[in-house]
Design a protein around this motif. Structure first.
Motif: not given
Length: 145
Positions: A74, A76, A89, A145
């Motif tokens: 994940f 960002s 995101l 992130d």
């Protein structure tokens, strides 16, 4: 949290629903963004943005309608949109896996990090209780992130 690859893991399985759009280039390797429809146990679907290397797109012939089973992280980043900074995101795909229909709900995310501000507990319009969290997860090269 000594092993930075272990503190941010995403496994997703779904169907590609948008064309690949160029995102950026790093060390001569191009990366593209596309969206994947991921089913919930309820039958509803979430549309998740993913970022994937051209190398993986070409090798796996990823296009609209293709099923994708992947491991990633994940991520960002901030993007300038209409002269304003917008938090974006995405799931950064590291590896494409063989499709595995053996899992009833294979989609999962594991984040180990630091809670940045107090959780916000709330009840949704459908009476579901949830908490919103802002978590910072470290990664290599002094990034998070």
């Amino acid at each position: 949290m000594n092993n930075l690859k272990e503190n941010n893991k995403v496994y997703l399985s779904g169907e590609i629903v948008t064309d690949a759009v160029f995102s950026h280039e790093v060390y001569g390797e191009s990366f593209y963004e596309m969206c994947v429809s991921v089913n919930r146990l309820s039958g509803q679907a979430d549309i998740l943005p993913i970022t994937v290397s051209e190398r993986l797109i070409n090798k796996n012939e990823l296009k609209i309608g293709s099923k994708i089973c992947a491991l990633g992280q994940f991520r960002s980043y901030n993007k300038l949109v209409d002269n304003k900074s917008k938090l974006m995101l995405t799931v950064f795909i590291r590896e494409i896996l063989e499709d595995n229909d053996n899992f009833k709900n294979p989609n999962s995310i594991m984040l180990c990090g630091f809670v940045c501000k107090p959780p916000v507990y709330r009840t949704t319009p459908f009476n579901r209780e949830i908490a919103d969290l802002l978590i910072a997860v470290n990664r290599s090269y002094n990034k998070s992130d």
